[in-house]
Design an enzyme around this catalytic site. Structure first.
Site, PDB file in Angstrom:
ATOM      1  N   PRO A   1       0.836  -1.206   0.000  1.00 19.96           N
ATOM      2  CA  PRO A   1       0.000   0.000   0.000  1.00 19.96           C
ATOM      3  C   PRO A   1       0.870   1.255   0.000  1.00 19.96           C
ATOM      4  O   PRO A   1       1.846   1.334   0.737  1.00 19.96           O
ATOM      5  CB  PRO A   1      -0.784  -0.101   1.307  1.00 19.96           C
ATOM      6  CG  PRO A   1      -0.617  -1.498   1.782  1.00 19.96           C
ATOM      7  CD  PRO A   1       0.659  -2.001   1.203  1.00 19.96           C
ATOM      8  N   GLU A   2       0.532   2.213  -0.827  1.00 22.93           N
ATOM      9  CA  GLU A   2       1.247   3.484  -0.816  1.00 22.93           C
ATOM     10  C   GLU A   2       0.387   4.508  -0.084  1.00 22.93           C
ATOM     11  O   GLU A   2      -0.741   4.220   0.309  1.00 22.93           O
ATOM     12  CB  GLU A   2       1.573   3.915  -2.248  1.00 22.93           C
ATOM     13  CG  GLU A   2       2.423   2.863  -2.946  1.00 22.93           C
ATOM     14  CD  GLU A   2       3.655   3.432  -3.645  1.00 22.93           C
ATOM     15  OE1 GLU A   2       4.121   4.519  -3.282  1.00 22.93           O
ATOM     16  OE2 GLU A   2       4.141   2.765  -4.569  1.00 22.93           O
TER      17      GLU A   2
ATOM     18  N   ARG B   1       1.241 -11.719   4.838  1.00 21.97           N
ATOM     19  CA  ARG B   1       2.684 -11.877   5.019  1.00 21.97           C
ATOM     20  C   ARG B   1       3.169 -11.388   6.386  1.00 21.97           C
ATOM     21  O   ARG B   1       4.290 -11.682   6.786  1.00 21.97           O
ATOM     22  CB  ARG B   1       3.412 -11.160   3.888  1.00 21.97           C
ATOM     23  CG  ARG B   1       3.004 -11.736   2.525  1.00 21.97           C
ATOM     24  CD  ARG B   1       3.670 -11.016   1.393  1.00 21.97           C
ATOM     25  NE  ARG B   1       5.110 -11.222   1.396  1.00 21.97           N
ATOM     26  CZ  ARG B   1       5.945 -10.627   0.557  1.00 21.97           C
ATOM     27  NH1 ARG B   1       5.477  -9.779  -0.335  1.00 21.97           N
ATOM     28  NH2 ARG B   1       7.230 -10.870   0.627  1.00 21.97           N
TER      29      ARG B   1
ATOM     30  N   HIS C   1      -6.708 -14.735   6.366  1.00 20.70           N
ATOM     31  CA  HIS C   1      -5.530 -14.243   7.082  1.00 20.70           C
ATOM     32  C   HIS C   1      -5.907 -13.234   8.167  1.00 20.70           C
ATOM     33  O   HIS C   1      -5.143 -12.329   8.465  1.00 20.70           O
ATOM     34  CB  HIS C   1      -4.530 -13.646   6.095  1.00 20.70           C
ATOM     35  CG  HIS C   1      -4.102 -14.620   5.033  1.00 20.70           C
ATOM     36  ND1 HIS C   1      -3.323 -15.726   5.324  1.00 20.70           N
ATOM     37  CD2 HIS C   1      -4.367 -14.692   3.712  1.00 20.70           C
ATOM     38  CE1 HIS C   1      -3.118 -16.422   4.212  1.00 20.70           C
ATOM     39  NE2 HIS C   1      -3.740 -15.820   3.218  1.00 20.70           N
TER      40      HIS C   1
END
Ligand SMILES: [Zn+2]
Length: 283
Positions: free
Chosen positions: A2-3, A114, A95
């Site tokens: 994500p930016e 992750r 997740h």
């Protein structure tokens, strides 16, 4: 990953759906995302339960939620993190790592495949958690100082792209936005900061603001949905990119094929004609 514009979209969603609400129960389903909360998962849950969220704030890609205890929940989405607002009873995401039930028909969920991202309770909380005081403002922040940025860039010998990714100089500029801003400014990322003119640095800054603003505009349609989502594969990356990811495709300005080169375990994309490499000084 994500930016900044994606993180800002999440912050706005939190303002709408979470600020003013109280956490009634917190379940930490995996310890890794709260690893930076050194007192442990149980302490994390206890510090939040019963507390009301006063605001949703952002510095660069960090988010924090000041609580009525004087503390704050500090979060970073890392590579693959998501903060979701989901109706109570909705099927758990594969997740799902932390479930934070609110006094509302919905709950806040931290989902991260992750697990480079995470949540912690910052004891200093409130105005600006001490954990992130070293993070610079981003160029859309009203407190960002253009003149200081120009001076700092022009004092550095490293390449302008590397400087843009340095969170102590400017925050929130990731690989994609750096490449796009440099394309707009007609500058190669290897151009050393101390060899740029003031107006060139201002052009880079204008470019960063332009790509961030347009990304925010395009993400704007999701604000009113209950589902607050941020995801590296999200639709925000579908917007028109001029350089990033366009290797071999014609530059929109001069039709020269965009080039891809390796850069810090990732890639840089640029137009070899509009953004010429720095020339070595020959004596
Ligand atoms: Zn070009």
């Amino acid at each position: 990953m994500p930016e900044l514009p994606e993180v800002e979209v999440v912050r706005r969603g939190l303002v709408t759906h979470v600020v003013g609400r109280t956490f009634t129960r917190v379940d930490v389903l995996h310890p890794r995302p709260v690893r930076r909360h050194l007192a442990g998962p149980d302490d994390f849950a206890a510090a939040i339960t019963g507390r009301t969220v006063l605001a949703a704030c952002r510095r660069g890609k960090y988010l924090w939620l000041p609580l009525d205890s004087g503390e704050a929940i500090l979060g970073h989405l890392g590579m693959s993190g998501q903060l979701l607002v989901q109706p109570v009873g909705a099927v758990d995401e594969r997740h799902l790592r932390v479930r934070m039930v609110l006094d509302a028909p919905y709950e806040l969920r931290f989902v991260d495949q992750r697990m480079f991202g995470g949540l912690a309770v910052s004891r200093s909380g409130g105005a600006l958690p001490h954990e992130i005081v070293h993070i610079a403002c981003d160029p859309l922040d009203p407190d960002f100082d253009d003149a200081v940025f120009v001076v700092r860039v022009r004092a550095k010998v490293s390449g302008i792209k590397r400087i843009l990714l340095d969170q102590t100089v400017v925050s929130g500029v990731g690989n994609i936005y750096a490449d796009e801003a440099l394309w707009l400014a007609h500058l190669h990322g290897d151009r050393p900061g101390n060899r740029l003119t003031r107006s060139q640095v201002h052009e880079v800054l204008d470019g960063v603001r332009q790509v961030m603003t347009s990304a925010l505009d395009q993400g704007g349609t999701s604000f009113d949905a209950l589902y607050v989502n941020v995801n590296g594969e999200s639709g925000y990356f579908d917007r028109s990119l001029e350089a990033y990811g366009r290797a071999g495709k014609p530059c929109a300005r001069c039709s020269t094929p965009i080039v891809r080169v390796a850069f810090m375990n990732r890639s840089s994309f640029f137009c070899p004609r509009c953004q010429s490499r720095p020339r070595l000084r020959s004596r």
